[in-house]
Design a protein around this motif. Sequence first.
Motif, mmCIF file in Angstrom:
data_model
loop_
_atom_site.group_PDB
_atom_site.id
_atom_site.type_symbol
_atom_site.label_atom_id
_atom_site.label_comp_id
_atom_site.label_asym_id
_atom_site.label_seq_id
_atom_site.Cartn_x
_atom_site.Cartn_y
_atom_site.Cartn_z
ATOM 1 N N PHE A 172 0.798 -1.308 -0.093
ATOM 2 C CA PHE A 172 0.130 -0.081 -0.208
ATOM 3 C C PHE A 172 0.999 1.242 -0.080
ATOM 4 N N VAL A 173 1.912 1.271 0.788
ATOM 5 C CA VAL A 173 2.830 2.249 0.715
ATOM 6 C C VAL A 173 3.260 2.720 -0.374
ATOM 7 N N VAL A 174 4.017 1.264 -1.108
ATOM 8 C CA VAL A 174 4.644 1.681 -2.510
ATOM 9 C C VAL A 174 3.605 2.279 -3.717
ATOM 10 N N MET A 219 11.480 0.461 -7.854
ATOM 11 C CA MET A 219 12.116 0.750 -9.073
ATOM 12 C C MET A 219 12.476 -1.096 -9.438
ATOM 13 N N ILE A 220 12.333 -1.736 -8.260
ATOM 14 C CA ILE A 220 12.685 -3.233 -8.807
ATOM 15 C C ILE A 220 11.264 -3.727 -9.486
ATOM 16 N N GLY A 221 10.089 -3.304 -8.933
ATOM 17 C CA GLY A 221 8.961 -3.768 -9.496
ATOM 18 C C GLY A 221 8.874 -3.344 -10.842
ATOM 19 N N GLU A 222 9.240 -2.014 -11.384
ATOM 20 C CA GLU A 222 9.150 -1.594 -12.685
ATOM 21 C C GLU A 222 10.267 -2.292 -13.543
ATOM 22 N N ALA A 223 11.266 -2.256 -12.914
ATOM 23 C CA ALA A 223 12.334 -3.081 -13.737
ATOM 24 C C ALA A 223 12.012 -4.525 -14.179
ATOM 25 N N ILE A 224 11.027 -5.102 -13.508
ATOM 26 C CA ILE A 224 10.603 -6.424 -13.810
ATOM 27 C C ILE A 224 9.239 -6.398 -14.754
ATOM 28 N N PRO A 281 4.369 -1.983 -8.277
ATOM 29 C CA PRO A 281 4.655 -1.613 -6.856
ATOM 30 C C PRO A 281 4.224 -2.893 -5.868
ATOM 31 N N ILE A 282 3.475 -3.689 -6.264
ATOM 32 C CA ILE A 282 3.050 -4.841 -5.419
ATOM 33 C C ILE A 282 3.964 -5.852 -5.421
#
Length: 311
Positions: free
Chosen positions: A28-30, A234-239, A252-253
Amino acid sequence: MSEFIATTFSTFYALIPVTIAQSLIMGFVVLGIMLPFRVLSFPDMTAEGAFPLGGCVCTILIMAGMNPWLAVVCAIAAGFIAGCCTAYIHLRFRIHTLLAGILMTTMLYSINLRIMGRSNISLFGSDSILDVIPVADAGSPWNKIAIVGLLLAIAFFALNYFFKTEKGTAMRAVGANPDMSEAQGINVWTATIVGIGIAGGFSAMAGALMVQSQGFGDINMGLGVLINGLAALMIGEAIIGNQTVFRQLLAPIVGAIIYYQLISLCLAANMPPPDLKLATGLFVLFMLALPSLRSGKKTGSAPGREAMRER
């Protein structure tokens, strides 16, 4: 060496349910960080103050005897108001978004202390919403995963639907080009204030769920939340990528789940807690560099530098 690897992975495996429950709450924060940053082009730091605000409001209301569901709703409302205030400070006084967020977070620290009356309050033995889906014994992380996962799925599909409506498209247009949006008759103030308010509400909701999960509220629980959230994003968007609304909301999740699993792996390997920030920086650096490493393009070119600035 083989014994160290076996011990590390057995500890990591045992921690997976706990880490997944925590990462879903932090999801939720992300989301609350991604909405201003990606949808509204409004770099914001309010999450660092809205997260403990939600926790403090929920803690004090539960201690007063309020139903924990209503306490969570009140916490979301408090976070929404905090986000709206940040957006208003930026729009009314033309203060930079980052400075507006820093000012609001600084003021929220005193507000949180006023709400709590002291630095921390225990909630052990109080009612919680985290056991309403009893898939295991009371207090089990699987119960938390079930209810928080359900709430996160509802938030995900609600946002996915909203951003495909006329109002949601108008909000995305404000983030893409506020001048053109205003020329098209879109109220930039309303879209910005409501959007930042929703983000603050998500951060506060995470705080309300976290205090019920850990069994106490603390005014310092927001320290480092913004950095951890940005790293997860950043990690989520990279994947996952962010080319579509669906991917933008899913990143984000997924990022939160992967990020906290990586942190758990570091802890399982007996990494000292002060070194976790170094590990976080290396994770984010690797994910940001991954597209360039895959394409094999030279990062010294002008387009490469522009792409890095956008991230």
